[in-house]
Design a protein around this motif. Structure first.
Motif, short mmCIF file in Angstrom:
data_model
loop_
_atom_site.label_atom_id
_atom_site.label_comp_id
_atom_site.label_asym_id
_atom_site.label_seq_id
_atom_site.Cartn_x
_atom_site.Cartn_y
_atom_site.Cartn_z
N LYS A 282 0.84 -1.21 0.00
CA LYS A 282 0.00 0.00 0.00
C LYS A 282 0.87 1.26 0.00
N ARG A 283 2.05 1.16 0.61
CA ARG A 283 2.98 2.29 0.63
C ARG A 283 3.57 2.53 -0.76
N TYR A 284 3.94 1.46 -1.45
CA TYR A 284 4.58 1.59 -2.76
C TYR A 284 3.59 1.72 -3.90
N PHE A 285 2.37 1.24 -3.68
CA PHE A 285 1.34 1.31 -4.72
C PHE A 285 0.04 1.87 -4.12
N PRO A 286 0.03 3.15 -3.75
CA PRO A 286 -1.17 3.71 -3.12
C PRO A 286 -2.41 3.65 -4.02
N GLU A 287 -2.20 3.60 -5.35
CA GLU A 287 -3.32 3.51 -6.28
C GLU A 287 -3.53 2.08 -6.79
N GLY A 288 -2.77 1.13 -6.26
CA GLY A 288 -2.94 -0.26 -6.65
C GLY A 288 -2.00 -0.72 -7.75
N ILE A 289 -2.01 -2.02 -8.00
CA ILE A 289 -1.10 -2.68 -8.94
C ILE A 289 -1.89 -3.13 -10.17
N ASP A 290 -1.39 -2.77 -11.36
CA ASP A 290 -2.02 -3.25 -12.60
C ASP A 290 -1.50 -4.62 -13.01
N ILE A 291 -0.18 -4.81 -12.85
CA ILE A 291 0.46 -6.06 -13.28
C ILE A 291 1.36 -6.56 -12.15
N TYR A 292 1.19 -7.83 -11.81
CA TYR A 292 2.12 -8.47 -10.87
C TYR A 292 2.80 -9.63 -11.58
N PHE A 293 4.12 -9.59 -11.67
CA PHE A 293 4.89 -10.69 -12.24
C PHE A 293 5.41 -11.51 -11.07
N ASP A 294 4.83 -12.71 -10.90
CA ASP A 294 5.06 -13.51 -9.70
C ASP A 294 6.13 -14.57 -9.91
N ASN A 295 7.23 -14.42 -9.18
CA ASN A 295 8.30 -15.42 -9.20
C ASN A 295 8.38 -16.23 -7.90
N VAL A 296 7.56 -15.86 -6.90
CA VAL A 296 7.76 -16.45 -5.57
C VAL A 296 6.54 -17.14 -4.98
N GLY A 297 5.32 -16.71 -5.33
CA GLY A 297 4.12 -17.33 -4.77
C GLY A 297 3.96 -17.05 -3.29
N GLY A 298 3.21 -17.93 -2.60
CA GLY A 298 3.09 -17.89 -1.15
C GLY A 298 2.53 -16.60 -0.59
N SER A 299 3.14 -16.13 0.51
CA SER A 299 2.63 -14.97 1.23
C SER A 299 2.70 -13.70 0.39
N THR A 300 3.65 -13.61 -0.53
CA THR A 300 3.73 -12.41 -1.38
C THR A 300 2.53 -12.35 -2.31
N LEU A 301 2.21 -13.46 -2.95
CA LEU A 301 1.02 -13.51 -3.81
C LEU A 301 -0.23 -13.16 -3.00
N ASP A 302 -0.32 -13.71 -1.80
CA ASP A 302 -1.49 -13.46 -0.95
C ASP A 302 -1.63 -11.96 -0.63
N ALA A 303 -0.51 -11.30 -0.38
CA ALA A 303 -0.54 -9.87 -0.06
C ALA A 303 -0.85 -9.01 -1.29
N VAL A 304 -0.44 -9.49 -2.45
CA VAL A 304 -0.66 -8.72 -3.68
C VAL A 304 -2.14 -8.65 -4.04
N LEU A 305 -2.86 -9.76 -3.90
CA LEU A 305 -4.23 -9.85 -4.41
C LEU A 305 -5.14 -8.70 -3.96
N PRO A 306 -5.18 -8.32 -2.66
CA PRO A 306 -6.03 -7.20 -2.27
C PRO A 306 -5.55 -5.86 -2.81
N ASN A 307 -4.29 -5.79 -3.24
CA ASN A 307 -3.71 -4.54 -3.72
C ASN A 307 -3.74 -4.39 -5.24
N MET A 308 -4.35 -5.35 -5.91
CA MET A 308 -4.48 -5.25 -7.37
C MET A 308 -5.58 -4.26 -7.72
N ARG A 309 -5.43 -3.62 -8.87
CA ARG A 309 -6.48 -2.74 -9.39
C ARG A 309 -7.47 -3.57 -10.20
N LEU A 310 -8.63 -2.98 -10.48
CA LEU A 310 -9.63 -3.67 -11.29
C LEU A 310 -9.03 -4.09 -12.62
#
Length: 347
Positions: A221-249
């Motif tokens: 939320k600090r680095y993407f206050p307006e949300g994330i359009d694209i997530y390139f996932d190399n790690v999965g797990g807790s990082t993926l879980d944290a990204v999902l609520p921070n994605m944009r429509l």
């Protein structure tokens, strides 16, 4: 040409179990050099001297005995490990190759390999660039970054992009391709040294050390206050879980790898999947082998970026086969900085 009598090679000693694995699953042994193709009448094989071999996380999965086959075959105990590498042709029974040719493709983790199906090899088209690049930026990691970002994520100028493991073999390229496209890019990595690399050498807009963040959701939320359009996932797990609520429509997630999960006895759960529905997200896994037909287009474009200085690439090279098992293990603890590979011979 006089051939070496012996051939040092890295074999799989035994299958490994889920969880942490160690170097003693592998062994460096000495055998005989394969016979040249001319020793077998009518052979179309190619004998190569291996110069560089690639260390890649997927090799760990091939060391497990699978009851149900996966997208790539299991290694067999007692046999040499195989992966992509850069080679010099020593002798050839194939009309398409001659002694002295520089090639890349699947080979053994050994000094010399007899390639039975040399049609699988590709000639090196840009020998003016470091030959080792064909294990990374001009090899499958580079192609993975290229097709994962452009074909799966379909970026648009001005979009906000997050890359995990952003200093790795694939991630460092995704971040730079995103910048070339005109995106705002933030990467995560596991050390301050790597974070500095992302911001200085690779030119990302920002980066953070995920090991220092007490709460990944808050960090995003600090680095993407307006949300994330694209997530390139190399790690999965807790990082993926944290990204999902921070994605944009209508955001896109490319699932390239999940290295945080490979050594776990039971995989982490992902709890925020409902956001895929509410935010209308598209998450797509991909395997680079499905995109081999795009290699030539990718190679010419990436070689151009390298020669123009638009893309930088960092390698972590260890010397000799004795160092290869530890180098492979080190991928899973983040010991490497950049693309991990082994130099067998630098001629």
């Amino acid at each position: 040409m006089a051939m070496a009598v012996t051939n040092r090679r890295v074999i799989l000693k035994r299958y490994v179990q889920p969880g942490l694995f160690s170097e003693d699953a592998m062994e460096v042994v000495t055998g005989e050099t394969p016979p040249p193709p001319g020793a077998v009448a009518g052979s179309a094989a190619v004998l190569v001297k291996n110069l560089y071999i690639s260390c890649d996380p997927y090799m760990r999965n091939r060391m497990i005995r699978h009851e149900v086959s996966t997208y790539v075959a299991d290694y067999i105990p007692g046999e040499v490990l195989t992966n992509y590498g850069v080679m010099k042709v020593i002798s050839s029974g194939h009309p398409g190759f001659k002694a002295g040719d520089l090639v890349w493709g699947v080979t053994g983790w050994e000094e010399y390999t007899l390639i039975d199906k040399p049609e699988s090899l590709s000639k090196i088209n840009h020998p003016d660039l470091p030959l080792s690049y064909y294990t990374g930026v001009l090899g499958l990691p580079g192609l993975s970054a290229y097709v994962g970002f452009f074909e799966v994520c379909k970026p648009k100028k001005g979009e906000h992009v997050f890359v995990s493991s952003a200093s790795g073999a694939v991630g460092q390229l995704v971040g730079q391709l995103a910048k070339i496209t005109g995106c705002h890019v933030v990467g995560s990595a596991g050390s301050d040294e790597k974070v500095n690399l992302l911001k200085t050498k690779f030119g990302l807009d920002d980066a953070f050390n995920y090991k220092k963040e007490l709460d990944l959701d808050t960090a995003l939320k600090r680095y993407f206050p307006e949300g994330i359009d694209i997530y390139f996932d190399n790690v999965g797990g807790s990082t993926l879980d944290a990204v999902l609520p921070n994605m944009r429509l209508f955001g896109r997630i490319a699932a390239c790898g999940m290295i945080s999960q490979y050594n776990l006895e039971s995989p982490d759960g992902v709890h925020n999947l409902f956001y895929i529905i509410t935010k209308r997200l598209r998450m797509e896994g991909f395997v680079v082998f499905d995109y081999k037909g795009m290699y030539h287009q990718f190679e010419e474009e990436m070689a151009g970026y390298l020669k123009e200085g638009k893309v930088e690439y960092v390698e972590d090279i260890v010397e000799g086969l004795d160092a290869a098992p530890a180098a492979l293990i080190g991928l899973f603890t983040g010991r490497n900085v950049g693309k991990q590979l082994v130099a067998i011979s630098r001629e």
